[in-house]
Design a protein around this motif. Structure first.
Motif, PDB file in Angstrom:
ATOM      1  N   GLU A  43     -15.695  -6.694   1.676  1.00  0.00           N
ATOM      2  CA  GLU A  43     -14.464  -6.530   0.506  1.00  0.00           C
ATOM      3  C   GLU A  43     -14.174  -5.031   0.658  1.00  0.00           C
ATOM      4  O   GLU A  43     -14.898  -4.113   0.795  1.00  0.00           O
ATOM      5  CB  GLU A  43     -14.819  -6.940  -0.803  1.00  0.00           C
ATOM      6  CG  GLU A  43     -14.715  -8.503  -0.824  1.00  0.00           C
ATOM      7  CD  GLU A  43     -14.939  -8.719  -2.262  1.00  0.00           C
ATOM      8  OE1 GLU A  43     -15.152  -9.964  -2.633  1.00  0.00           O
ATOM      9  OE2 GLU A  43     -15.147  -7.994  -3.115  1.00  0.00           O
ATOM     10  N   ASP A  97       0.660   3.077  -5.620  1.00  0.00           N
ATOM     11  CA  ASP A  97       1.286   2.040  -6.310  1.00  0.00           C
ATOM     12  C   ASP A  97       2.010   2.821  -7.563  1.00  0.00           C
ATOM     13  O   ASP A  97       1.519   3.883  -7.918  1.00  0.00           O
ATOM     14  CB  ASP A  97       0.344   0.878  -6.899  1.00  0.00           C
ATOM     15  CG  ASP A  97       1.263  -0.391  -7.353  1.00  0.00           C
ATOM     16  OD1 ASP A  97       0.809  -1.422  -6.599  1.00  0.00           O
ATOM     17  OD2 ASP A  97       2.018  -0.145  -8.331  1.00  0.00           O
ATOM     18  N   PHE A 101      -4.457   0.935 -11.488  1.00  0.00           N
ATOM     19  CA  PHE A 101      -5.518   0.124 -11.230  1.00  0.00           C
ATOM     20  C   PHE A 101      -6.961   0.523 -11.174  1.00  0.00           C
ATOM     21  O   PHE A 101      -7.937  -0.017 -10.944  1.00  0.00           O
ATOM     22  CB  PHE A 101      -5.390  -0.883  -9.724  1.00  0.00           C
ATOM     23  CG  PHE A 101      -3.950  -1.491  -9.913  1.00  0.00           C
ATOM     24  CD1 PHE A 101      -3.036  -1.223  -9.007  1.00  0.00           C
ATOM     25  CD2 PHE A 101      -3.688  -2.720 -10.679  1.00  0.00           C
ATOM     26  CE1 PHE A 101      -1.719  -1.899  -8.767  1.00  0.00           C
ATOM     27  CE2 PHE A 101      -2.665  -3.174 -10.628  1.00  0.00           C
ATOM     28  CZ  PHE A 101      -1.686  -2.979  -9.753  1.00  0.00           C
ATOM     29  N   ASN A 104      -9.911  -0.149  -8.563  1.00  0.00           N
ATOM     30  CA  ASN A 104      -9.574  -1.603  -7.956  1.00  0.00           C
ATOM     31  C   ASN A 104      -8.476  -1.692  -6.895  1.00  0.00           C
ATOM     32  O   ASN A 104      -7.408  -1.287  -7.351  1.00  0.00           O
ATOM     33  CB  ASN A 104      -9.214  -2.380  -9.283  1.00  0.00           C
ATOM     34  CG  ASN A 104      -9.202  -3.923  -8.808  1.00  0.00           C
ATOM     35  OD1 ASN A 104      -8.857  -4.236  -7.878  1.00  0.00           O
ATOM     36  ND2 ASN A 104      -9.293  -4.772  -9.874  1.00  0.00           N
ATOM     37  N   GLN A 106      -5.930  -2.659  -5.664  1.00  0.00           N
ATOM     38  CA  GLN A 106      -4.611  -3.765  -5.612  1.00  0.00           C
ATOM     39  C   GLN A 106      -3.555  -3.210  -5.405  1.00  0.00           C
ATOM     40  O   GLN A 106      -2.359  -3.564  -6.097  1.00  0.00           O
ATOM     41  CB  GLN A 106      -4.646  -4.517  -7.244  1.00  0.00           C
ATOM     42  CG  GLN A 106      -5.994  -5.292  -7.440  1.00  0.00           C
ATOM     43  CD  GLN A 106      -5.854  -6.099  -8.486  1.00  0.00           C
ATOM     44  OE1 GLN A 106      -4.824  -6.146  -9.297  1.00  0.00           O
ATOM     45  NE2 GLN A 106      -6.858  -6.549  -8.847  1.00  0.00           N
ATOM     46  N   TYR A 107      -3.446  -2.074  -4.775  1.00  0.00           N
ATOM     47  CA  TYR A 107      -2.237  -1.291  -4.391  1.00  0.00           C
ATOM     48  C   TYR A 107      -1.198  -2.064  -3.546  1.00  0.00           C
ATOM     49  O   TYR A 107      -1.386  -2.998  -2.928  1.00  0.00           O
ATOM     50  CB  TYR A 107      -2.723  -0.031  -3.641  1.00  0.00           C
ATOM     51  CG  TYR A 107      -3.610   0.938  -4.327  1.00  0.00           C
ATOM     52  CD1 TYR A 107      -4.711   0.742  -3.879  1.00  0.00           C
ATOM     53  CD2 TYR A 107      -3.146   1.952  -5.207  1.00  0.00           C
ATOM     54  CE1 TYR A 107      -5.776   1.577  -4.460  1.00  0.00           C
ATOM     55  CE2 TYR A 107      -3.898   2.630  -5.714  1.00  0.00           C
ATOM     56  CZ  TYR A 107      -5.296   2.774  -5.321  1.00  0.00           C
ATOM     57  OH  TYR A 107      -6.237   3.472  -5.826  1.00  0.00           O
ATOM     58  N   ARG A 108       0.098  -1.560  -3.818  1.00  0.00           N
ATOM     59  CA  ARG A 108       1.183  -2.277  -3.292  1.00  0.00           C
ATOM     60  C   ARG A 108       1.426  -1.734  -1.848  1.00  0.00           C
ATOM     61  O   ARG A 108       1.745  -2.520  -0.945  1.00  0.00           O
ATOM     62  CB  ARG A 108       2.442  -2.325  -4.169  1.00  0.00           C
ATOM     63  CG  ARG A 108       3.603  -2.790  -3.371  1.00  0.00           C
ATOM     64  CD  ARG A 108       4.805  -2.746  -4.160  1.00  0.00           C
ATOM     65  NE  ARG A 108       6.077  -3.584  -3.723  1.00  0.00           N
ATOM     66  CZ  ARG A 108       7.286  -3.522  -4.456  1.00  0.00           C
ATOM     67  NH1 ARG A 108       7.571  -3.179  -5.534  1.00  0.00           N
ATOM     68  NH2 ARG A 108       8.330  -4.100  -3.744  1.00  0.00           N
TER      69      ARG A 108
END
Length: 119
Positions: A43, A97, A101, A104, A106-108
């Motif tokens: 991951e 982003d 976050f 974590n 989870q960026y755009r």
């Protein structure tokens, strides 16, 4: 559209240093930015993050060895990596982003990545 272009990866010996750069363009709102690394089959791991006003956070695995920063104009993200270890070997991505976050990943917005190999 937001564009992120990384550079600065390469192959080094354990204990050496590298500096990654990421030039950001196409954004109009303040961005939180970070470096994320990934090894094939594993991951993505958030390595370091800097918010739009300069606060930073680091993964425990790199704390004290890596430093995230922005240049004076704020559109180039840097990652100074010192005392590199073989376990730092990964593809490193610049990400951004408008939301926060933390570490974590989870960026755009994402760059294409740059390979870092430590032997």
């Amino acid at each position: 559209d937001v564009q992120l272009v990384e550079s600065g990866g390469g192959s080094v010996q354990a204990g050496e240093s590298l500096r990654l750069s990421c030039v950001a363009s196409g954004y109009t709102l303040p961005m939180n930015m970070g470096w994320v690394r990934q090894v094939p089959g594993k991951e993505r791991e958030g390595v370091a993050v800097i918010d739009y006003d300069g606060s930073t956070a680091y993964a425990d695995s790199v704390k004290g060895r890596f430093t995230i920063s922005k240049d004076g104009a704020g559109n180039t993200l840097l990652l100074q990596m010192d005392s590199l270890k073989p376990e730092d070997t990964a593809r490193y991505f610049c990400a951004a982003d408008t939301l926060w976050f933390g570490l974590n990943p989870q960026y755009r917005y994402w760059g294409q990545g740059t390979q870092v190999t430590v032997s």
